[in-house]
Motif scaffolding. Structure first.
Motif, PDB file in Angstrom:
ATOM      1  N   UNK A  35       0.835  -1.201   0.000  1.00 57.99           N
ATOM      2  CA  UNK A  35       0.000   0.000   0.000  1.00 57.99           C
ATOM      3  C   UNK A  35       0.873   1.257   0.000  1.00 57.99           C
ATOM      4  N   UNK A  36       2.001   1.198   0.726  1.00 59.00           N
ATOM      5  CA  UNK A  36       2.932   2.323   0.718  1.00 59.00           C
ATOM      6  C   UNK A  36       3.528   2.515  -0.672  1.00 59.00           C
ATOM      7  N   UNK A  37       3.914   1.432  -1.300  1.00 61.55           N
ATOM      8  CA  UNK A  37       4.463   1.510  -2.660  1.00 61.55           C
ATOM      9  C   UNK A  37       3.414   2.074  -3.613  1.00 61.55           C
ATOM     10  N   UNK A  38       2.161   1.641  -3.472  1.00 60.16           N
ATOM     11  CA  UNK A  38       1.090   2.157  -4.317  1.00 60.16           C
ATOM     12  C   UNK A  38       0.949   3.667  -4.142  1.00 60.16           C
ATOM     13  N   UNK A  39       0.948   4.138  -2.895  1.00 62.84           N
ATOM     14  CA  UNK A  39       0.839   5.586  -2.648  1.00 62.84           C
ATOM     15  C   UNK A  39       1.937   6.349  -3.389  1.00 62.84           C
ATOM     16  N   UNK A  40       3.156   5.836  -3.286  1.00 67.06           N
ATOM     17  CA  UNK A  40       4.283   6.522  -3.911  1.00 67.06           C
ATOM     18  C   UNK A  40       4.170   6.498  -5.435  1.00 67.06           C
ATOM     19  N   UNK A  41       3.722   5.386  -5.984  1.00 73.24           N
ATOM     20  CA  UNK A  41       3.535   5.296  -7.426  1.00 73.24           C
ATOM     21  C   UNK A  41       2.464   6.284  -7.910  1.00 73.24           C
TER      22      UNK A  41
ATOM     23  N   UNK B 245      11.163   4.032  -9.459  1.00 76.63           N
ATOM     24  CA  UNK B 245      11.779   2.957  -8.672  1.00 76.63           C
ATOM     25  C   UNK B 245      12.950   3.428  -7.817  1.00 76.63           C
ATOM     26  N   UNK B 246      13.918   4.200  -8.339  1.00 79.98           N
ATOM     27  CA  UNK B 246      15.040   4.629  -7.478  1.00 79.98           C
ATOM     28  C   UNK B 246      14.582   5.469  -6.288  1.00 79.98           C
ATOM     29  N   UNK B 247      13.581   6.355  -6.504  1.00 75.23           N
ATOM     30  CA  UNK B 247      13.066   7.171  -5.410  1.00 75.23           C
ATOM     31  C   UNK B 247      12.410   6.305  -4.343  1.00 75.23           C
ATOM     32  N   UNK B 248      11.619   5.330  -4.795  1.00 74.02           N
ATOM     33  CA  UNK B 248      10.915   4.452  -3.861  1.00 74.02           C
ATOM     34  C   UNK B 248      11.924   3.639  -3.048  1.00 74.02           C
ATOM     35  N   UNK B 249      12.933   3.116  -3.724  1.00 74.98           N
ATOM     36  CA  UNK B 249      13.949   2.317  -3.030  1.00 74.98           C
ATOM     37  C   UNK B 249      14.665   3.158  -1.981  1.00 74.98           C
ATOM     38  N   UNK B 250      15.047   4.380  -2.354  1.00 74.21           N
ATOM     39  CA  UNK B 250      15.760   5.247  -1.419  1.00 74.21           C
ATOM     40  C   UNK B 250      14.871   5.643  -0.247  1.00 74.21           C
ATOM     41  N   UNK B 251      13.618   5.945  -0.540  1.00 76.91           N
ATOM     42  CA  UNK B 251      12.692   6.390   0.506  1.00 76.91           C
ATOM     43  C   UNK B 251      12.404   5.276   1.504  1.00 76.91           C
ATOM     44  N   UNK B 252      12.273   4.039   1.019  1.00 76.64           N
ATOM     45  CA  UNK B 252      11.927   2.917   1.889  1.00 76.64           C
ATOM     46  C   UNK B 252      13.157   2.217   2.462  1.00 76.64           C
ATOM     47  N   UNK B 253      14.353   2.606   2.007  1.00 75.21           N
ATOM     48  CA  UNK B 253      15.569   1.975   2.515  1.00 75.21           C
ATOM     49  C   UNK B 253      15.735   0.553   2.037  1.00 75.21           C
ATOM     50  N   UNK B 254      15.353   0.286   0.791  1.00 74.34           N
ATOM     51  CA  UNK B 254      15.473  -1.054   0.214  1.00 74.34           C
ATOM     52  C   UNK B 254      16.262  -0.966  -1.082  1.00 74.34           C
ATOM     53  N   UNK B 255      16.655  -2.100  -1.631  1.00 73.06           N
ATOM     54  CA  UNK B 255      17.385  -2.102  -2.897  1.00 73.06           C
ATOM     55  C   UNK B 255      16.425  -1.827  -4.046  1.00 73.06           C
ATOM     56  N   UNK B 256      16.976  -1.388  -5.158  1.00 68.03           N
ATOM     57  CA  UNK B 256      16.137  -1.151  -6.336  1.00 68.03           C
ATOM     58  C   UNK B 256      15.507  -2.448  -6.838  1.00 68.03           C
TER      59      UNK B 256
END
Length: 298
Positions: A244-250, A256-267
């Motif tokens: 749901x968090x990923x959906x909000x960001x999308x 993808x790079x922004x989402x990875x950086x924001x969530x602290x996960x790999x691309x």
């Protein structure tokens, strides 16, 4: 409204020509119960509201463009630094899930923090509980920060330090309109830290606007029947909290790079999450997902 204000409304309504359909003259009627809380608005305020609603109704453009035009006008009228217009699925006992988002004056990072704040159960925003009680009544309303949270340590507590402080906003004014079923349209107006709070006059203006634009609250959502619209967004709740968090960001246009950086996960992990979201909604790519949720913005 008093006789002088009613006369001003009639005069101003003759100066604007709302388009056909739902944005008719009824949508521009200033009803006394909408502005009775705390007194009568000044005639010039009523004139400005009617001119603004009339110009938005007459605007040639998409529903998203109409919403932005309305919010730009409100921001100028009320001295607003930033705003969000969010359609959410509201289920009692759970946090609202945004399914349709537009904003102005906020960065992508700011919007991400706002959504994180609303989902943070460890440091809940102090206004969420009173807002939930009001939304359960199923009626349109507008409330200032001071109407929901008093001037005490609870307001500028831990959640303020974590979220509002970094964003740089303080006072807010919220307006909500129930669309259908569990769907709620919400407008949030924000002022920067150090700026004065919203007044009762500001609240009355937003109350009138929120109440008088049912057609615009629904605009941009899929063209569904009332019963189907009531179910819109339910499938969002079937996602895991992380998805749901990923959906909000999308939906906010993040890549993808922004989402990875924001969530602290790999691309690569972000790629897998995004793929799962696409598969859940049976879409092929980011553009198709945006069309699914924001038809008017494409």
């Amino acid at each position: 409204l008093d006789d002088a204000t009613r006369a001003a409304v009639r005069e101003e309504k003759n100066r604007v020509r709302p388009t056909g359909g739902p944005a008719d003259r009824e949508a521009l009627c200033m009803c006394s119960e909408d502005s009775a809380d705390g007194g009568t608005l000044a005639v010039e305020d009523v004139r400005t509201i009617v001119r603004l609603l009339g110009s938005v109704a007459d605007l040639e453009g998409t529903p998203v463009e109409k919403k932005h035009a309305l919010m730009d006008g409100l921001s100028e009228m009320l001295g607003v630094s930033a705003w969000l217009w969010v359609v959410s699925r509201f289920d009692p006992g759970s946090h609202p899930m945004a399914v349709h988002v537009h904003g102005g004056g906020f960065s992508d990072r700011d919007i991400g923090l706002i959504f994180e704040a609303h989902a943070d159960t460890d440091h809940p925003l102090p206004e969420l509980e009173p807002l939930t009680r009001l939304m359960l009544e199923g009626k349109p309303f507008a409330r200032r920060r001071v109407d929901l949270v008093p001037d005490d340590g609870k307001w500028r507590g831990e959640s303020f330090r974590i979220y509002r402080g970094p964003i740089g906003v303080d006072e807010f004014l919220y307006g909500f309109f129930p669309i259908a079923g569990h769907l709620v349209s919400g407008i949030g107006l924000h002022r920067k830290i150090g700026e004065k709070g919203f007044t009762e006059r500001d609240r009355q203006i937003l109350q009138i606007v929120v109440t008088e634009i049912p057609w615009l609250h629904r605009a941009g959502l899929p063209e569904l029947e009332q019963e189907e619209l009531a179910e819109y967004g339910k499938t969002v709740m079937d996602l895991t909290p992380r998805l749901r968090t990923v959906l909000r960001l999308l939906l906010q246009g993040w890549r993808r790079p922004q989402i990875a950086d924001h969530l602290g996960i790999t691309e690569n992990t972000a790629k897998c999450h995004i793929r799962d979201v696409y598969r859940h909604f049976e879409v092929a790519d980011h553009v198709a997902l945006l069309r699914r949720f924001m038809h008017a913005g494409i």
